[in-house]
Design an enzyme around this catalytic site. Structure first.
Site, PDB file in Angstrom:
ATOM      1  N   LYS A  10       6.009 -78.010 -52.048  1.00 24.21           N
ATOM      2  CA  LYS A  10       4.792 -78.768 -51.729  1.00 24.21           C
ATOM      3  C   LYS A  10       3.720 -78.586 -52.811  1.00 24.21           C
ATOM      4  O   LYS A  10       3.819 -77.701 -53.674  1.00 24.21           O
ATOM      5  CB  LYS A  10       4.281 -78.322 -50.358  1.00 24.21           C
ATOM      6  CG  LYS A  10       5.245 -78.646 -49.205  1.00 24.21           C
ATOM      7  CD  LYS A  10       4.572 -78.407 -47.857  1.00 24.21           C
ATOM      8  CE  LYS A  10       5.503 -78.731 -46.714  1.00 24.21           C
ATOM      9  NZ  LYS A  10       4.789 -78.665 -45.404  1.00 24.21           N
ATOM     10  N   TYR A  50       7.420 -88.341 -43.068  1.00 25.07           N
ATOM     11  CA  TYR A  50       7.054 -87.547 -41.888  1.00 25.07           C
ATOM     12  C   TYR A  50       6.888 -88.416 -40.638  1.00 25.07           C
ATOM     13  O   TYR A  50       6.177 -88.025 -39.712  1.00 25.07           O
ATOM     14  CB  TYR A  50       5.765 -86.774 -42.164  1.00 25.07           C
ATOM     15  CG  TYR A  50       5.962 -85.515 -42.991  1.00 25.07           C
ATOM     16  CD1 TYR A  50       6.787 -84.482 -42.547  1.00 25.07           C
ATOM     17  CD2 TYR A  50       5.296 -85.331 -44.203  1.00 25.07           C
ATOM     18  CE1 TYR A  50       6.952 -83.318 -43.286  1.00 25.07           C
ATOM     19  CE2 TYR A  50       5.453 -84.163 -44.948  1.00 25.07           C
ATOM     20  CZ  TYR A  50       6.285 -83.167 -44.482  1.00 25.07           C
ATOM     21  OH  TYR A  50       6.444 -82.006 -45.198  1.00 25.07           O
ATOM     22  N   ASN A 119       2.243 -74.797 -46.668  1.00 29.29           N
ATOM     23  CA  ASN A 119       3.182 -73.703 -46.420  1.00 29.29           C
ATOM     24  C   ASN A 119       4.297 -73.660 -47.473  1.00 29.29           C
ATOM     25  O   ASN A 119       5.414 -73.228 -47.198  1.00 29.29           O
ATOM     26  CB  ASN A 119       3.749 -73.790 -44.991  1.00 29.29           C
ATOM     27  CG  ASN A 119       4.505 -75.080 -44.719  1.00 29.29           C
ATOM     28  OD1 ASN A 119       4.493 -75.993 -45.535  1.00 29.29           O
ATOM     29  ND2 ASN A 119       5.145 -75.155 -43.568  1.00 29.29           N
ATOM     30  N   HIS A 122       9.096 -77.497 -47.697  1.00 27.14           N
ATOM     31  CA  HIS A 122       9.657 -78.195 -46.539  1.00 27.14           C
ATOM     32  C   HIS A 122      11.175 -78.114 -46.620  1.00 27.14           C
ATOM     33  O   HIS A 122      11.735 -78.153 -47.723  1.00 27.14           O
ATOM     34  CB  HIS A 122       9.251 -79.677 -46.528  1.00 27.14           C
ATOM     35  CG  HIS A 122      10.084 -80.508 -45.590  1.00 27.14           C
ATOM     36  ND1 HIS A 122       9.791 -80.585 -44.250  1.00 27.14           N
ATOM     37  CD2 HIS A 122      11.228 -81.213 -45.788  1.00 27.14           C
ATOM     38  CE1 HIS A 122      10.733 -81.338 -43.652  1.00 27.14           C
ATOM     39  NE2 HIS A 122      11.607 -81.730 -44.575  1.00 27.14           N
ATOM     40  N   GLU A 133      16.916 -87.484 -44.863  1.00 28.60           N
ATOM     41  CA  GLU A 133      15.858 -87.098 -45.809  1.00 28.60           C
ATOM     42  C   GLU A 133      16.345 -87.165 -47.262  1.00 28.60           C
ATOM     43  O   GLU A 133      15.583 -87.553 -48.157  1.00 28.60           O
ATOM     44  CB  GLU A 133      15.341 -85.693 -45.469  1.00 28.60           C
ATOM     45  CG  GLU A 133      14.604 -85.662 -44.127  1.00 28.60           C
ATOM     46  CD  GLU A 133      14.004 -84.298 -43.800  1.00 28.60           C
ATOM     47  OE1 GLU A 133      14.224 -83.329 -44.561  1.00 28.60           O
ATOM     48  OE2 GLU A 133      13.311 -84.221 -42.772  1.00 28.60           O
TER      49      GLU A 133
HETATM   50  P1  CMP Z   1       7.252 -79.115 -42.709  1.00 24.57           P
HETATM   51  O1  CMP Z   1       8.513 -78.344 -42.687  1.00 24.57           O
HETATM   52  O2  CMP Z   1       6.893 -79.832 -43.959  1.00 24.57           O
HETATM   53  O3  CMP Z   1       7.297 -80.190 -41.520  1.00 24.57           O
HETATM   54  C1  CMP Z   1       6.116 -80.730 -40.965  1.00 24.57           C
HETATM   55  C2  CMP Z   1       4.898 -80.011 -41.415  1.00 24.57           C
HETATM   56  O4  CMP Z   1       3.743 -80.207 -40.624  1.00 24.57           O
HETATM   57  C3  CMP Z   1       5.124 -78.513 -41.371  1.00 24.57           C
HETATM   58  O5  CMP Z   1       6.034 -78.135 -42.377  1.00 24.57           O
HETATM   59  C4  CMP Z   1       3.694 -78.006 -41.537  1.00 24.57           C
HETATM   60  O6  CMP Z   1       3.336 -77.905 -42.895  1.00 24.57           O
HETATM   61  C5  CMP Z   1       2.860 -79.129 -40.909  1.00 24.57           C
HETATM   62  N1  CMP Z   1       2.181 -78.738 -39.681  1.00 24.57           N
HETATM   63  C6  CMP Z   1       0.853 -78.694 -39.503  1.00 24.57           C
HETATM   64  N2  CMP Z   1       0.552 -78.312 -38.266  1.00 24.57           N
HETATM   65  C7  CMP Z   1       1.721 -78.079 -37.633  1.00 24.57           C
HETATM   66  C8  CMP Z   1       2.081 -77.656 -36.315  1.00 24.57           C
HETATM   67  N3  CMP Z   1       1.146 -77.371 -35.386  1.00 24.57           N
HETATM   68  N4  CMP Z   1       3.397 -77.527 -36.026  1.00 24.57           N
HETATM   69  C9  CMP Z   1       4.359 -77.838 -36.931  1.00 24.57           C
HETATM   70  N5  CMP Z   1       4.075 -78.246 -38.191  1.00 24.57           N
HETATM   71  C10 CMP Z   1       2.775 -78.373 -38.529  1.00 24.57           C
END
Ligand code: CMP
Length: 146
Positions: A10, A50, A119, A122, A133
Site C-alpha cells: 500500500k 474494494y 496497514n 493487502h 483480484e
Molecule cells: P485490506 O486487506 O486492504 O482490505 C480492506 C481494508 O479496509 C483493510 O485491509 C483495512 O486497511 C481497511 N479497513 C479500515 N477499517 C476497517 C475495518 N473496520 N475492518 C476491516 N478493514 C478495515
C-alpha cells in the site's frame, strides 16, 4: 496445493521504501512473484477493487488512502499461497498484528490515529477472491508460470 494470491504493497509502505524488504519476506517463505507492477490507482480502480466493502463505513477513507500514492501490485505463487501470505501479513489492524509480521513491522498505525487503512499490505482472503483480484489487475498473459 499450489496456489496464487494477490498482494498489494500500500501507499504507506511504498512511501517508507520497504518494497524490497517485503518482497524478501515473500521469497524467504517460498512465495514466487509471478506478476508485478507499480501503479497509481484511479479512484474508480480503487473503488472497483474494494467493491465488496462498498457499504462499509470505512469505504470512502480506504479508497482515498489507496489513491494517495502509488502501490506495488503482485501475484504470488506457492504452496498454500493464500494462507501463507495472510500469515506473513499479520492481523488487519497493525495494533493487533503479531511481532515479526509485515503489518507489525512496517505499518505506522500510530501515524493514522484510528485508521487501519495504512496497514502496509493487502492480501486476498480466499482462493476464490485471489483469482478475481489477480484478474482485476493482470491479464492472464502477464502472469508467468515459474
Ligand atoms: P485490506 O486487506 O486492504 O482490505 C480492506 C481494508 O479496509 C483493510 O485491509 C483495512 O486497511 C481497511 N479497513 C479500515 N477499517 C476497517 C475495518 N473496520 N475492518 C476491516 N478493514 C478495515
Amino acid at each position: 496445493a499450489l496456489e496464487r494470491t494477490l498482494s498489494i504493497i500500500k501507499p504507506d509502505a511504498v512511501a517508507k521504501n520497504v518494497i524490497g524488504e517485503i518482497y524478501s519476506r515473500f521469497e524467504k517463505a517460498g512465495l514466487k512473484v509471478v506478476a508485478s507492477k507499480m501503479k497509481q490507482l484511479s479512484k474508480q480502480e480503487a473503488e472497483g477493487f474494494y467493491a465488496v466493502h462498498r457499504e462499509r463505513p470505512f469505504f470512502a477513507a480506504l479508497v482515498e488512502f489507496m489513491i494517495s500514492g502509488p502501490v506495488m501490485i503482485q501475484a504470488l505463487q506457492g504452496e498454500n499461497a493464500v494462507l501463507k501470505h495472510r500469515d506473513l501479513m499479520g492481523a488487519t489492524n497493525p495494533k493487533d498484528a503479531a511481532p515479526g509480521t509485515i503489518r507489525a513491522d512496517f505499518a505506522d498505525s500510530a501515524d493514522f490515529a484510528d485508521s487501519i487503512d495504512a496497514n502496509a499490505v493487502h492480501g486476498s482472503d480466499s482462493l476464490e477472491n485471489a483469482a478475481i483480484e489477480i484478474a482485476y489487475f493482470f491479464p492472464a498473459t502477464d502472469v508467468y508460470a515459474r
